[in-house]
Each structure stands twice: as structure tokens, then as C-alpha cells.
Design an enzyme around this catalytic site. Structure first.
Site, mmCIF file in Angstrom:
data_model
loop_
_atom_site.group_PDB
_atom_site.id
_atom_site.type_symbol
_atom_site.label_atom_id
_atom_site.label_comp_id
_atom_site.label_asym_id
_atom_site.label_seq_id
_atom_site.Cartn_x
_atom_site.Cartn_y
_atom_site.Cartn_z
ATOM 1 N N LYS A 26 0.842 -1.195 0.000
ATOM 2 C CA LYS A 26 0.000 0.000 0.000
ATOM 3 C C LYS A 26 0.880 1.249 0.000
ATOM 4 C CE LYS A 26 -3.989 -1.657 2.687
ATOM 5 N NZ LYS A 26 -4.978 -1.556 1.594
ATOM 6 N N ARG B 160 -10.180 -11.466 2.426
ATOM 7 C CA ARG B 160 -11.023 -12.544 1.911
ATOM 8 C C ARG B 160 -10.340 -13.900 2.040
ATOM 9 N NH1 ARG B 160 -11.363 -9.569 -3.800
ATOM 10 N NH2 ARG B 160 -11.105 -7.834 -2.355
HETATM 11 N N1 BES Z 1 -8.081 -3.500 4.537
HETATM 12 C C1 BES Z 1 -8.255 -3.182 3.177
HETATM 13 C C2 BES Z 1 -9.568 -2.453 2.908
HETATM 14 C C3 BES Z 1 -9.719 -1.075 3.486
HETATM 15 C C4 BES Z 1 -9.436 0.044 2.721
HETATM 16 C C5 BES Z 1 -10.219 -0.901 4.758
HETATM 17 C C6 BES Z 1 -9.620 1.306 3.262
HETATM 18 C C7 BES Z 1 -10.392 0.353 5.301
HETATM 19 C C8 BES Z 1 -10.107 1.459 4.551
HETATM 20 C C9 BES Z 1 -8.251 -4.465 2.344
HETATM 21 O O1 BES Z 1 -7.456 -5.480 2.819
HETATM 22 C C10 BES Z 1 -7.711 -4.088 1.006
HETATM 23 O O2 BES Z 1 -6.577 -3.725 0.941
HETATM 24 N N2 BES Z 1 -8.534 -4.183 -0.025
HETATM 25 C C11 BES Z 1 -8.152 -3.842 -1.338
HETATM 26 C C12 BES Z 1 -8.686 -4.877 -2.280
HETATM 27 C C13 BES Z 1 -8.140 -4.770 -3.675
HETATM 28 C C14 BES Z 1 -6.658 -5.125 -3.687
HETATM 29 C C15 BES Z 1 -8.905 -5.688 -4.575
HETATM 30 C C16 BES Z 1 -8.712 -2.462 -1.645
HETATM 31 O O3 BES Z 1 -9.827 -2.158 -1.212
HETATM 32 O O4 BES Z 1 -8.020 -1.677 -2.292
HETATM 33 MN MN MN Z 2 -5.439 -5.331 2.162
#
Ligand code: BES
Ligand code: MN
Ligand code: ZN
Length: 510
Positions: free
Chosen positions: A281, A355
Site C-alpha cells: 500500500k 477474503r
Molecule cells: N483493509 C483493506 C480495505 C480497506 C481500505 C479498509 C480502506 C479500510 C479502509 C483491504 O485489505 C484491502 O486492501 N482491499 C483492497 C482490495 C483490492 C486489492 C482488490 C482495496 O480495497 O483496495
Molecule cells: Mn489489504
């Protein structure tokens, strides 16, 4: 060494008892909230809140309410309407001389929503004060008043943090059982906030499991923890956790009443920090990722109150705990893992880790626990937050009445859900050339990200009545608002508690 943190939920008192229970989070030295429920404010109370309704209804005259200007004239002067959230401050004459401040707080129609807001507004006005006496209105949802006031007075600080809520709230009048109910709900939500707000330097998967054990010991739950060496078949939890120096684990909490009406399994995402893994990230996106176990926290916290509320259903909670970190041992984009139950998944994006851990727990629940209903709670996708903002959680469900019950529980408890569609056409996005499934859209379009994640999870539910709460938006707040405090909100606790305690039977239509 663990750092010293101080989560504070204001003390709630009743005139009938001295001090309230401590927060279950004693490891943090939490201060309890004490409540006093009685006939009139203590003569030495220097900050008293008095309800007033819409229209020209002036509060009944009381000797301690003497103001140089008649109160109804003052309220008229301030054009106070009695709406929830409205607080008018009036100096009054104290018994034996001196001045005290009275906060006239609007109660609107006395509904749960109105009194929750009213309680929160009044508690906020008392910020920094040692004590606040709240005269409870004679009608309306008093539990919601206590809940709102106590939750607004929550704070979590490390060392000398700036948050200084009111130290103690004394409820004057009102049905003590109702007030206690509101206090218990607030306490459960505060526990979730504590867990979410704890920095990830402290909050390892093992730490989270220890907290769950402490909660279980204090609230009559059975607990089982699968340590990393015992996670054999749980390939998703292992893969996500393998890059971290803090090993993953799976926690199971069990609540078993006599003659349960149904068996509900709750599954919570317990990612103690989400760097994204090798699909790293950016800094901005990572900042808040200590909150990525908010779903797991909601499960633990809701379950902490089931016995106190005499919930009529058997509940099993599963919290899949792992740190999604980077290192030479981290899983790689393109790896293929085997989830619990044998399904293979091509991990195209290591940041879609929630997931993977949830899929194991869902598959385990289906195979081993014979649930009537399965509900998972997770900060799963940024897409859910984009779609609905931070005030609503995204709800997906394969069962109509389960969906309706959860929406209703959310409305009643002040935690709103919005039902989202499980679009069948989109399921093909997750087809993989090399495995049973891909963990993200293989074309990486990013479109319908929250729906895609829900469709992925559904594959592991075995066709049982299932609901998925994507709480990426409402799990965390950027600022104080009503009963919500900045940081972890405890979202999901109140709606789950309401669902689990009021569901006369776990109704299902499929
Ligand atoms: N923990 C994140 C989702 C999230 C984003 C929670 C912002 C709270 C605030 C999750 O694990 C994630 O990173 N999801 C990705 C999925 C994508 C790679 C398909 C996302 O939402 O960008
Ligand atoms: Mn994530
Ligand atoms: Zn995550």
C-alpha cells in the site's frame, strides 16, 4: 514492552450504587464508567443536564433550578426548540449560594435516535469536567440516552493524549434496568474501540487472541485458539500471516445458552496490520491499517455481552488473525494457496488478504459447525467506503429475512446498513486459469470491488444463509460526531447485539 495506553469510558453511576463495572479491557488500565440513578442531582453536583422537549414545555420547577431569569424565558430567548443535539447552558443558583451550570438538552420525540444524539451532545459539553449529572427524561428510550452519553465520553490515549472526556456521568431518575442496558451496550462497543485503537506494535495476532481469552473468561464464553503450528488446513490464514514476525492464529469463542433457538456463526476479519503485503500500500493508504481487525473486534465485543443480555441463540465467533506484512517469507502475487476445505486460490493481489483469511473461517464454519446463519464482518474493501461513505456499512446477503433483520437491527441501533447486490454476472471476474478461483478480478479492473469481494466469500459459505458486512467505511471515524469518537467506532457491535438478542428465531427464507 507494551506501551501504556488509557482507554476511558466515562464512569456511569446511579444514585443507587457507587461505582460501575470496569471495562473488560483491564490490560490497558481502562477506567470504568459509573452511573448514578436517583431522585435528584446530588447537591454538590456542579454540572447538571436537564431535558426539555420541543415546543414551549418548560422543565418542572425545582429548587435547584433557580435562575435569575425564568428558565422558560431563557429558553425562548435562545430560541431553543428542544431538538436532539441542542444544548443550552444556563447559570443557576445553587443550594446554599453559589452558581452552577445547567445544560438544558433537547430530547426531540424521545425516540432511540433522538435520545442517543441528545445524550452524546450533553456528554460532549461536559468534556474535561470531572462529573456530569444527567436528569433522565420521564419518557422515551432511556437506554439510548445512556448509550449515547457514555459512547460520546469514550477516549483512548497513549501517555498525554489530548482527549479528556468527562470523568463520570451520573444518571438521575429513569428506569435503572434501561440505563444499565444502555451502559452494557456502550461498554461492549467501547471494548471494540479499545481493540481497534490499540497500535499494531502492541496488537499482534497473539495479543488479539489473549484479549479474546480475557473477554471469554470475564463473560462466560468458551474459547479455543489455533496457534500457527495448528493451522494446517487453514491455508489462507497461514499464507497471509507468513510474511510477519508475529505468527497468525484463529480464535473461536462459543456462547451456549440452554435450549438455543438457532446457531449463528460470526466471522471477523482480524488483520492486526495491513501493509498490503508485497502488493504494498502507499503511505496514505497504510496509515489507518491498525484498524483492519475492526470486524474481529466487533465479533469479540458483541459476544462479550451475550450472556448479560441472555441471548436466546447459540453463537460461535471465529476471528481469523494475521498481520499482512512484507518480508522474504511473505506470499507473492501469483502464488496459489489451498483454503480450508481444499479449494485453490490464485493470489493475484496480496492486498486482497481479508477474503483469504475469512474464506478459511467460512469454510470451517460450514464444514464443522452446522450453523443456521453465518455473518461475517470485515473492513474488506476501500470500494465499500467509496460507495457508501463512512456512515453506512455495506450488507450482502443470500437470505432475504436475514438481510431484513440485520437492516432493522442496524436502523434501531443507530448503525445503518445498505443492502448491496451479489451480481451473478460478475462472478466470472474471479475465474482463474490456474486455480479454482482468483482472489481479485484477474483483469485488475478494480470495478465493483466490494461486490467482487463478497462474491469471493460466498464461494465458501456452502450455500448456508449468509450475510457479509463490509465495514471498511464506518469502522473508523476521522472526527468526533454524535456518539462516535475519532478512531475506532465499534461499528457492528450494537447491531449484532440487537440482532442476536432480539431475533426470536433465526428466521431464514432459503
Ligand atoms: N483493509 C483493506 C480495505 C480497506 C481500505 C479498509 C480502506 C479500510 C479502509 C483491504 O485489505 C484491502 O486492501 N482491499 C483492497 C482490495 C483490492 C486489492 C482488490 C482495496 O480495497 O483496495
Ligand atoms: Mn489489504
Ligand atoms: Zn485488509
Amino acid at each position: 514492552m507494551p506501551i501504556e495506553t488509557t482507554p476511558v469510558l466515562a464512569d456511569a453511576h446511579s444514585a443507587h450504587r457507587a461505582h460501575g463495572a470496569q471495562s473488560p479491557q483491564s490490560a490497558h488500565g481502562a477506567q470504568g464508567t459509573h452511573g448514578a440513578y436517583g431522585a435528584g442531582p446530588a447537591p454538590d453536583a456542579d454540572l447538571v443536564a436537564v431535558p426539555f422537549g420541543p415546543g414551549p414545555t418548560a422543565p418542572a420547577p425545582a429548587p435547584w433550578l433557580e435562575s435569575p431569569v425564568p428558565v422558560d424565558a431563557l429558553l425562548a430567548h435562545y430560541e431553543a426548540k428542544g431538538e436532539p443535539g441542542e444544548v443550552v447552558e444556563v447559570p443557576t443558583v445553587r443550594d446554599g449560594g453559589g452558581v452552577r451550570r445547567v445544560l438544558f438538552y433537547g430530547v426531540g420525540d424521545g425516540s432511540a435516535a433522538a435520545l442517543r444524539k441528545a445524550g452524546a451532545a450533553v456528554a460532549r459539553r461536559a468534556k474535561g469536567r470531572a462529573s456530569l449529572s444527567v436528569v433522565v427524561p420521564s419518557e422515551g428510550d432511556v437506554a439510548a440516552l445512556a448509550e449515547g452519553a457514555l459512547l460520546a465520553a469514550y477516549a483512548f490515549t497513549v501517555g498525554n493524549g489530548r482527549s479528556k472526556p468527562v470523568g463520570e456521568i451520573v444518571f438521575v431518575g429513569g428506569d435503572e434496568r434501561d440505563l444499565k442496558r444502555g451502559e452494557a451496550v456502550a461498554r461492549a462497543a467501547a471494548l471494540a474501540r479499545d481493540l481497534v485503537n490499540t497500535p499494531s506494535s502492541v496488537k499482534t495476532p497473539a495479543w488479539l487472541a489473549e484479549q479474546a481469552k480475557a473477554v471469554a473468561a470475564g463473560s462466560g464464553l468458551d474459547v479455543r485458539v489455533w496457534e500457527e503450528s495448528e493451522l494446517g488446513e487453514f491455508g489462507g490464514i497461514r499464507a497471509v500471516g507468513q510474511g510477519s514476525i508475529s505468527p497468525p492464529c484463529l480464535v473461536q469463542l462459543s456462547y451456549t445458552p440452554d435450549n438455543p433457538r438457532a446457531h449463528v456463526v460470526l466471522v471477523g476479519k482480524g488483520i492486526t496490520f495491513d501493509t498490503g503485503g508485497l502488493s504494498l500500500k502507499p503511505t496514505e493508504g497504510m496509515k489507518a491499517m491498525k484498524t483492519d481487525m475492526a470486524g474481529g473486534a466487533a465479533v469479540i465485543a458483541a459476544m462479550s455481552a451475550l450472556a448479560a443480555f441472555d441471548a436466546p441463540v447459540r453463537v460461535t465467533g471465529l476471528v481469523a488473525c494475521a498481520e499482512n506484512s512484507i518480508s522474504g517469507s511473505a506470499q507473492r502475487p501469483g502464488d496459489v494457496i489451498t483454503q480450508y476445505g481444499g479449494r485453490t486460490v490464485e493470489v493475484l493481489n496480496t492486498d486482497a488478504e481479508g477474503r483469504l483469511v475469512l474464506a478459511d473461517a467460512l469454510a470451517y464454519a460450514h464444514a464443522e459447525l452446522d450453523p443456521d446463519v453465518v455473518i461475517d464482518v470485515a473492513t474488506l474493501t476501500g470500494a465499500a467506503k467509496v460507495a457508501l461513505g463512512v456512515n453506512l456499512g455495506a450488507l450482502y446477503a443470500t437470505d432475504e429475512s436475514l438481510a431484513a433483520d440485520l437492516v432493522a437491527a442496524g436502523e434501531a441501533g443507530g448503525e445503518r446498513l445498505w443492502r448491496m447486490p451479489l451480481v451473478e454476472d460478475y462472478r466470472a471476474m474471479l475465474d482463474s486459469d490456474v486455480a479454482d478461483l482468483a482472489n481479485v478480478d484477474r483483469r485488475m479492473s478494480g470495478a465493483a470491488g466490494s461486490i467482487a469481494a463478497a462474491l469471493f466469500l460466498r464461494e465458501f459459505t456452502g450455500g448456508r444463509p449468509w450475510a457479509h458486512l463490509d465495514i471498511a467505511g464506518p469502522a473508523r471515524a476521522a472526527s468526533d460526531e454524535g456518539e462516535i469518537t475519532k478512531g475506532g467506532t465499534g461499528f457492528g457491535v450494537r447491531l449484532l447485539l440487537r440482532y442476536l438478542t432480539t431475533a426470536s428465531r433465526a428466521r431464514t427464507t432459503t
